[in-house]
Design an enzyme around this catalytic site. Structure first.
Site, PDB file in Angstrom:
ATOM      1  N   THR A 136      29.798 -47.059  14.243  1.00  0.00           N
ATOM      2  CA  THR A 136      30.985 -47.100  13.378  1.00  0.00           C
ATOM      3  C   THR A 136      30.813 -46.064  12.267  1.00  0.00           C
ATOM      4  O   THR A 136      29.826 -46.104  11.532  1.00  0.00           O
ATOM      5  CB  THR A 136      31.159 -48.505  12.767  1.00  0.00           C
ATOM      6  OG1 THR A 136      31.440 -49.431  13.817  1.00  0.00           O
ATOM      7  CG2 THR A 136      32.315 -48.529  11.760  1.00  0.00           C
TER       8      THR A 136
ATOM      9  N   THR B  85      24.867 -51.028  17.019  1.00  0.00           N
ATOM     10  CA  THR B  85      24.536 -52.450  17.203  1.00  0.00           C
ATOM     11  C   THR B  85      24.270 -52.739  18.681  1.00  0.00           C
ATOM     12  O   THR B  85      25.036 -52.315  19.552  1.00  0.00           O
ATOM     13  CB  THR B  85      25.716 -53.334  16.730  1.00  0.00           C
ATOM     14  OG1 THR B  85      26.001 -53.026  15.371  1.00  0.00           O
ATOM     15  CG2 THR B  85      25.387 -54.815  16.862  1.00  0.00           C
TER      16      THR B  85
ATOM     17  N   HIS C 167      28.260 -47.776  20.438  1.00  0.00           N
ATOM     18  CA  HIS C 167      28.941 -46.882  19.497  1.00  0.00           C
ATOM     19  C   HIS C 167      28.294 -46.935  18.131  1.00  0.00           C
ATOM     20  O   HIS C 167      27.511 -47.850  17.840  1.00  0.00           O
ATOM     21  CB  HIS C 167      30.403 -47.323  19.350  1.00  0.00           C
ATOM     22  CG  HIS C 167      30.502 -48.636  18.632  1.00  0.00           C
ATOM     23  ND1 HIS C 167      30.275 -49.838  19.273  1.00  0.00           N
ATOM     24  CD2 HIS C 167      30.719 -48.939  17.329  1.00  0.00           C
ATOM     25  CE1 HIS C 167      30.363 -50.817  18.391  1.00  0.00           C
ATOM     26  NE2 HIS C 167      30.629 -50.296  17.193  1.00  0.00           N
TER      27      HIS C 167
ATOM     28  N   HIS D 207      24.426 -47.004  12.348  1.00  0.00           N
ATOM     29  CA  HIS D 207      23.631 -47.687  13.365  1.00  0.00           C
ATOM     30  C   HIS D 207      24.468 -47.955  14.606  1.00  0.00           C
ATOM     31  O   HIS D 207      25.698 -47.916  14.564  1.00  0.00           O
ATOM     32  CB  HIS D 207      23.112 -49.021  12.811  1.00  0.00           C
ATOM     33  CG  HIS D 207      24.215 -49.967  12.459  1.00  0.00           C
ATOM     34  ND1 HIS D 207      24.827 -49.961  11.221  1.00  0.00           N
ATOM     35  CD2 HIS D 207      24.856 -50.926  13.176  1.00  0.00           C
ATOM     36  CE1 HIS D 207      25.771 -50.877  11.195  1.00  0.00           C
ATOM     37  NE2 HIS D 207      25.824 -51.483  12.381  1.00  0.00           N
TER      38      HIS D 207
HETATM   39  P1  A2P Z   1      29.664 -52.337  14.472  1.00  0.00           P
HETATM   40  O1  A2P Z   1      28.527 -52.519  15.384  1.00  0.00           O
HETATM   41  O2  A2P Z   1      30.850 -51.763  15.130  1.00  0.00           O
HETATM   42  O3  A2P Z   1      29.321 -51.504  13.274  1.00  0.00           O
HETATM   43  P2  A2P Z   1      29.505 -57.438   9.603  1.00  0.00           P
HETATM   44  O4  A2P Z   1      29.164 -56.489   8.502  1.00  0.00           O
HETATM   45  O5  A2P Z   1      30.953 -57.558   9.893  1.00  0.00           O
HETATM   46  O6  A2P Z   1      28.812 -58.749   9.439  1.00  0.00           O
HETATM   47  O7  A2P Z   1      28.887 -56.802  10.913  1.00  0.00           O
HETATM   48  C1  A2P Z   1      27.563 -56.374  10.970  1.00  0.00           C
HETATM   49  C2  A2P Z   1      27.393 -55.451  12.161  1.00  0.00           C
HETATM   50  O8  A2P Z   1      27.521 -56.154  13.386  1.00  0.00           O
HETATM   51  C3  A2P Z   1      28.388 -54.334  12.223  1.00  0.00           C
HETATM   52  O9  A2P Z   1      27.655 -53.206  12.571  1.00  0.00           O
HETATM   53  C4  A2P Z   1      29.415 -54.777  13.239  1.00  0.00           C
HETATM   54  O10 A2P Z   1      30.142 -53.800  13.955  1.00  0.00           O
HETATM   55  C5  A2P Z   1      28.606 -55.667  14.146  1.00  0.00           C
HETATM   56  N1  A2P Z   1      29.390 -56.818  14.573  1.00  0.00           N
HETATM   57  C6  A2P Z   1      30.021 -57.725  13.786  1.00  0.00           C
HETATM   58  N2  A2P Z   1      30.582 -58.701  14.520  1.00  0.00           N
HETATM   59  C7  A2P Z   1      30.322 -58.419  15.813  1.00  0.00           C
HETATM   60  C8  A2P Z   1      30.649 -59.040  17.064  1.00  0.00           C
HETATM   61  N3  A2P Z   1      31.350 -60.168  17.139  1.00  0.00           N
HETATM   62  N4  A2P Z   1      30.221 -58.431  18.202  1.00  0.00           N
HETATM   63  C9  A2P Z   1      29.525 -57.302  18.158  1.00  0.00           C
HETATM   64  N5  A2P Z   1      29.175 -56.667  17.020  1.00  0.00           N
HETATM   65  C10 A2P Z   1      29.572 -57.202  15.852  1.00  0.00           C
END
Ligand code: A2P
Length: 219
Positions: free
Chosen positions: A152, A69, A150, A67
Site C-alpha cells: 500500500t 502483508t 502488494h 510493507h
Molecule cells: P495492507 O496490507 O494493504 O497495507 P490496519 O492498520 O488497518 O490495522 O492494518 C494493518 C495492516 O494489515 C495493513 O498493512 C493492512 O493492509 C493489513 N490488513 C488490515 N486488515 C486486513 C485484512 N482483513 N486482510 C488482509 N490484510 C489486512
C-alpha cells in the site's frame, strides 16, 4: 494461554529496508505526478469525484512504513492467525531478508499500490486462503496464489489500507476474464492501461527490486 496469544502480531509482512523505502516512495510520487498530467487521465477525472483538477499527491495519504502483508492476524483474533503463526515456514523465515519484485503500480479512486510478484520461496509464507478471503471480489478465488501480494503506497481519505489488495484483485480478475483494458500510453516506467472506473495499472518495464525483512508488526 494468554502469553502465547500475546506473541502473535497485528500482522506479518515483509518490511522494506529503509534504504529502499524512499526510492519506492519517490517512484510512486513520480508516477502520480505524471499520471495526472495525461489527457487520458484528465478525461476520466470524474471517476475521482473531482469536478476539475485532482492533485493525486494530496488525494492519497501515505500509511507509514512500506510493507507487503502476508497475514493480518489481529494479535491472534483473525481467522487462521494461530495456524499461520505456527507454520514452520513462518518460524524459519522470521527475521530473514529477501528481495521483493515490484512488477506494477496501480491507482484507483480509493488506493495507490504496488503489485508484488512473489518467488516460489516467498510463496511458502503466503496463506492459502488470502485470495478467497476477498469477499468483495468473488472472482479472486480462482486467481493464482499470491495474486493479492502488494504494497500500500497511499489511501484516499477515509479508506483503510486493506482496500489496496482488493483493488489489485479487482484489476487482475478483469484481466483473467479477458478484459484487456485500454492501453493508454507507453511511459518511461512502462505501459499504462486503463480498466474503467478510475482503475489504472502501470506495468513496469523493469521491476523494482526491493530488499525486505520478514517480520511481525506489533502495537
Ligand atoms: P495492507 O496490507 O494493504 O497495507 P490496519 O492498520 O488497518 O490495522 O492494518 C494493518 C495492516 O494489515 C495493513 O498493512 C493492512 O493492509 C493489513 N490488513 C488490515 N486488515 C486486513 C485484512 N482483513 N486482510 C488482509 N490484510 C489486512
Amino acid at each position: 494461554g494468554p502469553l502465547e496469544e500475546m506473541s502473535i502480531p497485528l500482522f506479518f509482512a515483509w518490511f522494506l529496508l529503509s534504504s529502499v523505502q524512499d526510492k519506492v516512495g519517490s517512484t510512486s510520487l513520480d508516477f502520480l505526478k505524471t499520471l495526472q498530467t495525461l489527457e487520458a487521465f484528465k478525461k476520466h477525472m470524474s471517476d475521482f469525484k473531482a469536478e476539475k483538477e485532482v492533485d493525486l499527491e494530496q488525494y492519497f495519504e501515505a500509511k507509514g512504513v512500506l510493507h507487503c502483508t502476508t497475514k493480518f492476524c489481529n494479535y491472534g483474533k483473525a481467522e487462521g492467525a494461530q495456524e499461520y503463526a505456527q507454520k514452520q515456514a513462518v518460524k524459519d523465515f522470521y527475521g530473514s531478508t529477501s528481495e521483493l519484485s515490484l512488477s506494477a503500480l496501480f491507482v484507483t479512486p480509493r488506493t495507490v499500490g504496488a503489485r508484488v510478484s512473489l518467488t516460489e520461496e516467498q510463496l511458502l509464507l503466503w496463506p492459502a486462503d488470502a485470495e478467497k478471503e476477498a469477499e468483495s471480489v468473488p472472482a479472486a478465488a480462482s486467481l493464482p496464489l499470491g495474486s493479492r501480494a502488494h504494497i500500500t503506497l497511499g489511501c484516499a481519505e477515509g479508506v483503510e489500507p486493506v482496500q489496496t489488495g482488493l483493488d489489485l484483485l479487482e484489476i487482475l480478475a478483469l484481466q483473467q476474464e479477458g478484459q484487456q483494458g485500454e492501453l493508454v500510453e507507453e511511459m518511461a516506467l512502462g505501459s499504462l492501461t486503463f480498466y474503467g472506473k478510475g482503475r489504472w495499472l502501470l506495468s513496469l518495464r523493469e521491476p523494482i527490486c526491493a530488499p525486505a525483512c520478514f517480520s511481525g508488526y506489533y502495537t
